[in-house]
Design an enzyme around this catalytic site. Structure first.
Site, PDB file in Angstrom:
ATOM      1  N   LYS A  37     105.469  73.475  45.592  1.00 22.76           N
ATOM      2  CA  LYS A  37     105.857  74.038  46.893  1.00 22.76           C
ATOM      3  C   LYS A  37     107.377  74.149  46.975  1.00 22.76           C
ATOM      4  O   LYS A  37     108.087  73.563  46.151  1.00 22.76           O
ATOM      5  CB  LYS A  37     105.320  73.149  48.020  1.00 22.76           C
ATOM      6  N   ARG A 135      99.750  64.206  60.404  1.00 25.75           N
ATOM      7  CA  ARG A 135     100.559  65.386  60.121  1.00 25.75           C
ATOM      8  C   ARG A 135      99.634  66.590  59.981  1.00 25.75           C
ATOM      9  O   ARG A 135      99.668  67.489  60.797  1.00 25.75           O
ATOM     10  CB  ARG A 135     101.347  65.115  58.822  1.00 25.75           C
ATOM     11  N   TYR A 257     140.219  69.464  55.043  1.00 26.22           N
ATOM     12  CA  TYR A 257     140.043  69.610  56.498  1.00 26.22           C
ATOM     13  C   TYR A 257     140.070  68.233  57.167  1.00 26.22           C
ATOM     14  O   TYR A 257     139.494  67.267  56.661  1.00 26.22           O
ATOM     15  CB  TYR A 257     138.687  70.242  56.797  1.00 26.22           C
ATOM     16  N   MET A 305     133.068  74.613  52.419  1.00 27.81           N
ATOM     17  CA  MET A 305     131.926  75.499  52.159  1.00 27.81           C
ATOM     18  C   MET A 305     131.779  75.806  50.670  1.00 27.81           C
ATOM     19  O   MET A 305     130.679  75.794  50.124  1.00 27.81           O
ATOM     20  CB  MET A 305     132.105  76.803  52.950  1.00 27.81           C
TER      21      MET A 305
HETATM   22  C1  LIG Z   1     104.628  67.319  48.799  1.00 26.96           C
HETATM   23  C2  LIG Z   1     103.262  66.767  48.650  1.00 26.96           C
HETATM   24  C3  LIG Z   1     102.874  66.115  47.466  1.00 26.96           C
HETATM   25  C4  LIG Z   1     103.864  65.775  46.364  1.00 26.96           C
HETATM   26  O1  LIG Z   1     104.629  64.660  46.781  1.00 26.96           O
HETATM   27  P1  LIG Z   1     105.683  63.942  45.830  1.00 26.96           P
HETATM   28  O2  LIG Z   1     106.131  62.770  46.607  1.00 26.96           O
HETATM   29  O3  LIG Z   1     106.775  64.932  45.605  1.00 26.96           O
HETATM   30  O4  LIG Z   1     104.971  63.599  44.565  1.00 26.96           O
HETATM   31  C5  LIG Z   1     101.550  65.758  47.322  1.00 26.96           C
HETATM   32  N1  LIG Z   1     100.647  65.985  48.327  1.00 26.96           N
HETATM   33  C6  LIG Z   1     100.998  66.572  49.479  1.00 26.96           C
HETATM   34  C7  LIG Z   1      99.975  66.766  50.548  1.00 26.96           C
HETATM   35  C8  LIG Z   1     102.308  66.968  49.695  1.00 26.96           C
HETATM   36  O5  LIG Z   1     102.661  67.531  50.867  1.00 26.96           O
END
Ligand SMILES: *Cc1c(COP(=O)(O)O)cnc(C)c1O
Length: 366
Positions: A37, A135, A257, A305
């Site tokens: 992802k 969640r 800055y 930046m």
């Molecule tokens: C992002 C995610 C993972 C992977 O998690 P890591 O901690 O990066 O291994 C696995 N399952 C779900 C549902 C996730 O959202």
């Protein structure tokens, strides 16, 4: 290795594959998927997924339907792509037509997808149960309702039942055993299907957490897996920037800055062409460090930046000239350590890597 002034972002696909193999060997006979992802945690979902697929990884997870639709043509047809966010709105038809498997997270989503499944002659889907993240996923009462009215699932070929751990990086945390128990209890109320609970850290919690499929993400990318302990896998990401200019300080003066750092006469400041627009956290002003020729040098002054400034007074002047290479991530700058100095985690560092780097994939044919 010098381009048109950009810093080099080096992504070691051989190390990525080695990390996946290490996890796959550890959890066998359970299967190891690859979580890609957020554009493969910022490293390029297509490149990462192709490398993993070439090594034998058969199952992939993304978050959004559009991520899955973009990845689908890059992988062989026998590789499965799950979409963690499910099939919201009109996405169901697009996913079904592309042969992508949504992770359904509510009874109403299940009902809608089952309806589509009945019209299309059966569709594959996964179901997520919420066991403590609050969640995404079905609550216990919804699982019990599915158990009481199994007809709701007609039209769905159940490919996976999954849940997600909240505290897997703390091996001793009581949540792990509680979520495991709840997952065991609730998945038995659903039709028999392969099960999955563990993210990267969950893989290290022991066999009972592996079920049929594990879902590592950060471990593949060389991030820190456990809050305590040595389970950093092989480094995958390295950023090499170059010194643009060096300032010898002959009278006391301030840097950057806000004039937030003061230099005494006799010091030297090196300016490097990476800044917060490249995803280098602004929070690392006066806190971060980089590595030149094996030596750690501190970031002084605020991060701009497009630029950051290093105090190189302690290094010999021949290794701090314009054009000198500086490791700002990896190569002696562990991502998790740098992230902690910025008040964040390596996941965020990776997923914020900017668009101006010259990206090079190493070990493509490993
Ligand atoms: C992002 C995610 C993972 C992977 O998690 P890591 O901690 O990066 O291994 C696995 N399952 C779900 C549902 C996730 O959202």
């Amino acid at each position: 290795m010098s381009g048109l002034g950009q810093a080099d972002l080096l992504i070691d696909l051989a190390a990525l594959v080695a990390n996946w193999r290490q996890i796959a060997d550890m959890v066998a006979p359970a299967e190891a998927a690859g979580v890609v992802k957020a554009n493969g945690y910022g490293l390029g979902a297509v490149e990462v997924a192709r490398a993993l697929s070439g090594a034998g990884c058969r199952t992939f997870f993304v978050a959004h339907p559009v991520e899955a639709l973009a990845l689908r043509p890059a992988l062989p047809a026998d590789r499965t792509i799950f979409v963690l966010h499910g099939a919201p709105d009109a996405a169901g038809v697009a996913l079904a037509e592309a042969g992508i498997v949504p992770v359904l997270n509510s009874l109403s989503e299940i009902a809608a997808f089952a309806d589509l499944g009945r019209r299309m002659g059966g569709l594959a889907a996964a179901i997520q149960i919420d066991t403590g993240m609050t969640r995404l996923g079905l609550q216990a009462g919804e699982v019990e309702e599915l158990h009481a009215r199994p007809g709701i699932l007609e039209g769905i070929e159940l490919r996976l039942v999954m849940s997600h751990l909240a505290c897997a990086d703390e091996a001793g945390h009581g949540m792990n055993a509680r979520q495991l128990g709840e997952f065991e209890r609730l998945r038995r109320l659903l039709p028999a299907a392969p099960a999955s609970l563990a993210n990267s850290a969950g893989c290290f919690l022991g066999r009972e957490f592996h079920f049929d499929l594990v879902r590592p993400g950060i471990a593949l990318y060389g991030g820190r897996v456990l809050a305590k302990g040595p389970d950093r896998l092989r480094e995958v990401v390295r950023i090499i920037a170059r010194i643009l200019q060096v300032h010898g300080i002959d009278t006391p003066r301030t840097v950057g800055y806000g004039a937030s750092h003061s230099m005494l006469a006799g010091g030297r400041i090196a300016t490097v062409a990476v800044g917060y627009a490249d995803g280098y956290p602004r929070a690392l002003g006066n806190r971060g460090f980089a590595v030149i020729d094996g030596f750690r040098v501190p970031v002084v002054g605020r991060v701009s930046m497009d630029l950051l400034t290093l105090d190189v007074s302690a290094l010999p002047s021949q290794s701090t000239r314009a054009g000198q290479e500086v490791c700002i991530l990896g190569g002696g700058v562990p991502a998790d350590e740098l992230a902690a100095l910025a008040g964040t985690i390596d996941y965020e560092l990776f997923t914020h890597l900017g668009a101006r780097y010259r990206r090079t994939y190493l070990g493509r044919d490993a």
